[in-house]
Scaffold this active site. Structure first.
Site, short mmCIF file in Angstrom:
data_model
loop_
_atom_site.label_atom_id
_atom_site.label_comp_id
_atom_site.label_asym_id
_atom_site.label_seq_id
_atom_site.Cartn_x
_atom_site.Cartn_y
_atom_site.Cartn_z
N PHE A 149 0.79 -1.27 -0.19
CA PHE A 149 0.02 0.05 -0.02
C PHE A 149 0.80 1.21 -0.04
O PHE A 149 0.27 2.37 -0.27
CB PHE A 149 -0.85 -0.08 1.23
CG PHE A 149 -0.29 0.58 2.27
CD1 PHE A 149 -0.29 1.64 2.73
CD2 PHE A 149 0.48 -0.31 3.45
CE1 PHE A 149 0.44 2.42 3.85
CE2 PHE A 149 1.06 0.01 4.44
CZ PHE A 149 1.07 1.62 4.67
N SER A 226 5.34 -7.03 3.61
CA SER A 226 6.01 -7.10 4.93
C SER A 226 6.85 -8.61 4.60
O SER A 226 6.37 -9.40 3.77
CB SER A 226 4.68 -7.41 5.86
OG SER A 226 3.94 -8.36 5.60
N CYS A 281 9.54 1.71 3.44
CA CYS A 281 10.65 0.87 3.75
C CYS A 281 11.96 1.33 3.84
O CYS A 281 12.83 0.53 4.28
CB CYS A 281 10.32 -0.26 2.69
SG CYS A 281 10.99 0.10 1.25
P1 NAD Z 1 1.53 -6.51 2.94
O1 NAD Z 1 2.52 -7.56 3.38
O2 NAD Z 1 0.32 -6.64 4.11
O3 NAD Z 1 0.82 -6.38 1.83
C1 NAD Z 1 1.50 -6.51 0.52
C2 NAD Z 1 1.01 -7.47 -0.65
O4 NAD Z 1 0.51 -8.76 -0.08
C3 NAD Z 1 -0.55 -6.85 -0.86
O5 NAD Z 1 -0.71 -6.74 -2.37
C4 NAD Z 1 -1.50 -7.69 -0.13
O6 NAD Z 1 -2.79 -7.73 -0.69
C5 NAD Z 1 -0.95 -9.05 -0.31
N1 NAD Z 1 -1.03 -9.63 1.15
C6 NAD Z 1 -1.18 -9.31 2.40
N2 NAD Z 1 -1.65 -10.47 3.03
C7 NAD Z 1 -1.49 -11.55 2.33
C8 NAD Z 1 -1.82 -12.93 2.68
N3 NAD Z 1 -1.92 -13.38 3.84
N4 NAD Z 1 -1.41 -14.05 1.78
C9 NAD Z 1 -1.03 -13.37 0.32
N5 NAD Z 1 -0.99 -12.17 0.11
C10 NAD Z 1 -1.26 -11.20 0.90
O7 NAD Z 1 2.19 -5.22 3.11
P2 NAD Z 1 1.86 -3.80 3.19
O8 NAD Z 1 1.23 -3.53 4.71
O9 NAD Z 1 0.83 -3.31 2.02
O10 NAD Z 1 2.96 -2.91 3.01
C11 NAD Z 1 3.88 -2.48 3.89
C12 NAD Z 1 4.91 -3.26 4.14
O11 NAD Z 1 5.81 -3.60 2.66
C13 NAD Z 1 6.09 -2.94 5.28
O12 NAD Z 1 6.50 -4.21 5.86
C14 NAD Z 1 7.19 -2.60 4.45
O13 NAD Z 1 8.64 -2.38 4.93
C15 NAD Z 1 7.34 -3.41 3.29
N6 NAD Z 1 7.95 -2.63 1.86
C16 NAD Z 1 9.06 -3.12 1.47
C17 NAD Z 1 9.76 -2.53 0.38
C18 NAD Z 1 10.94 -3.13 -0.05
O14 NAD Z 1 11.36 -2.64 -1.18
N7 NAD Z 1 11.89 -3.69 0.69
C19 NAD Z 1 9.08 -1.14 -0.07
C20 NAD Z 1 7.89 -0.99 0.43
C21 NAD Z 1 7.30 -1.75 1.32
#
Ligand code: NAD
Length: 499
Positions: A149, A226, A281
């Site tokens: 997001f 995440s 991130c």
């Molecule tokens: P999230 O893990 O909740 O969601 C990411 C994606 O996974 C979304 O499209 C979501 O719909 C999907 N998802 C969520 N739960 C799922 C499940 N149980 N099974 C399958 N798919 C699922 O992450 P978020 O809250 O949207 O984003 C924030 C996180 O992203 C933070 O941890 C941040 O550090 C990380 N992030 C990392 C980077 C990087 O390049 N390392 C960049 C941006 C954000």
């Protein structure tokens, strides 16, 4: 209420599953729209459309694909205000920050204009008698991106721009919390000349993600989110024989050496720690002043700056430092960490928990928080908070600070502030973290370098964008050719060598 569906085969389509998720206005706490959550039939249909479209696209010369990127960049500039407004409305970040989100994606589209050059193979004349050898890069087929997001414009573009420039078709599964901008981007790609069916946005939750992970026609998956989900996507995708790269959570440290320019370091910490309400991130969430005197001087300068952060909804104008968190769940999680930090014995020097915005009492606002005397056994140090919370961990010397950053399970970004070149060079060389800043708090590499964390911040071999983006979305074929012109050696039963 507005219902956001999908973008399949070149147009917006309504969801058919009957399942929806709420999209909140983070400033008011109200549900402002709903997003459709795809079922496997909808996903499978998008994938089969993408499969059919990809064949012709792969045969299109790379210059034509580059021209689509060129036009796309122009359209992003044209629609910048509209995109930023839609982004802020669902995410909550300020308009200048939302524009940065678009621009950091746009820069990758610009890099992808170099596709004709980046897709060139290698050639060796005379590798053996009458033998030439060359390699070519070919697209994989249909590939997918699953995105978070916090950068609803930038990260989808980091994925689909190189994938499409390489000749693939793309399935994007964006975050269900702010799905409007990804669909607007797909519309702009269409307007830029991308043929139907090549960029499909399928909104959804775990069901759509699992469908992508298990579908035999998805050749590669790029995930950002995440760490727990990154690991899940990586292991299930790999088990299904796909090429997978997953980028996860972070806990980015910043060392402040005794010789650092403290005013500069404080500016850096304020921007990198609290910008976007810490929902980045690459946010700095741990400050490590080296030596008690540095720590005392730092706290003296930092505390009033945190107390005076300007927090406002994006509609209030461009001079706010940050806006609300994305959802009530995010608010509850961040507040839970602050409560835990107090309980675990850290000193909460600035407490933002009671922050309230007049007229926006139900919004997901939280004030900037600053902890001192944090230790490495505390949950606020070990875990990613993803909120406007900075933890100060005091260390006695450089080696202790370096060791602290190296021992953390995450390895996304790190920074050192110093005036000493030897120390900076030693730090950059020894640290086991993927992106390093020297007097730069958020060292996000530009589009022509690659972005990726180490340790539990990144799973898979290649990074995002830059040359790695082109490597990830293509596979190499190596061709050995012989035009014998009269050479006859007879049958050869041992392995061919050039001896
Ligand atoms: P999230 O893990 O909740 O969601 C990411 C994606 O996974 C979304 O499209 C979501 O719909 C999907 N998802 C969520 N739960 C799922 C499940 N149980 N099974 C399958 N798919 C699922 O992450 P978020 O809250 O949207 O984003 C924030 C996180 O992203 C933070 O941890 C941040 O550090 C990380 N992030 C990392 C980077 C990087 O390049 N390392 C960049 C941006 C954000």
């Amino acid at each position: 209420m507005e219902q956001i569906g999908h973008f399949i085969n070149g147009k917006r389509v309504a969801g058919k599953s009957g399942r929806f998720a709420d999209i909140f206005n983070p400033a008011t706490g109200e549900v402002q729209a709903q997003v459709a959550l795809a079922n496997s039939d909808e996903l499978n249909e998008a994938i089969s459309i993408a499969c059919a479209a990809q064949v012709e696209w792969a045969a299109t010369n790379p210059q034509k694909r580059a021209r689509v990127m060129m036009k796309f960049v122009q359209l992003l500039h044209r629609d910048m205000d509209k995109l930023a407004e839609a982004l802020s409305r669902e995410h909550g970040k300020t308009i200048p920050d939302a524009k940065g989100d678009v621009i950091r994606g746009l820069e990758v589209a610009e890099f992808c204009m170099g596709a004709p050059h980046l897709l060139k193979g290698e050639f060796s004349e005379g590798a053996g008698p009458g033998i030439d050898m060359h390699s070519i890069r070919q697209p994989l087929g249909v590939v997918a991106g699953i995105t978070p997001f916090n950068f609803p414009a930038m990260i989808p573009m980091w994925k689909f721009c190189p994938a499409l420039a390489c000749g693939n078709a793309f399935i994007l599964k964006p975050s269900e919390r702010d799905p409007s901008v990804p669909i607007m981007l797909a519309e702009l790609m269409q307007e830029a000349g991308l043929p139907d069916g090549l960029l499909n946005v399928v909104n959804g939750d775990k069901e759509a993600v699992d469908g992508i992970l298990d579908h035999q026609d998805i050749m590669a998956i790029g995930f950002v989110g995440s760490t727990a989900i990154a690991e899940y996507v990586y292991s299930r995708g790999c088990a299904n024989g796909k090429r997978v790269q997953c980028f996860g959570g972070a806990k980015n440290h910043m060392l402040i050496m005794p010789d650092a320019d403290l005013d500069q370091a404080v500016d850096a910490l304020i921007g990198a720690g609290y910008g976007a309400a810490g929902e980045r991130c690459m946010a700095v969430s741990v400050a490590i002043p080296v030596g008690e005197d540095t720590a005392d001087r730092l706290m003296e300068k930092l505390t009033p700056r945190v107390e005076n952060l300007k927090i406002a909804p994006y509609t209030a104008g461009d001079d706010a430092d940050f806006g609300p968190l994305v959802t009530q769940d995010a608010y509850n999680r961040v507040k839970g960490y602050i409560d835990a930090g107090v309980k675990e014995g850290a000193k909460l020097v600035v407490d933002g928990r009671d922050f309230s915005m007049q007229g926006y009492e139900n919004g997901f606002f939280i004030g900037g928080c600053l902890f001192d005397n944090v230790t490495k056994d505390m949950s606020i140090y070990k875990e990613e908070i993803f909120g406007p919370v900075l933890s100060v961990v005091r260390t006695q010397n450089y080696e202790e600070g370096l060791d602290l950053a190296m021992s953390h399970e995450y390895g996304n970004g790190v920074a050192i502030f110093t005036r000493d070149g030897d120390t900076a060079r030693d730090f950059a060389s020894r640290i086991n973290i993927g992106m390093v800043g020297v007097n730069v708090p958020i060292p996000v590499p530009l589009a022509y370098y690659t972005f990726g964390g180490w340790k539990r911040s990144g799973f898979g071999d290649l990074n995002q964008h830059g040359p790695d983006g082109f490597r990830f979305y293509t596979r190499t074929k190596t061709i050995t050719s012989r035009w014998p012109s009269g050479i006859k050696e007879g049958a050869e039963f041992s392995i061919p060598t050039m001896n």
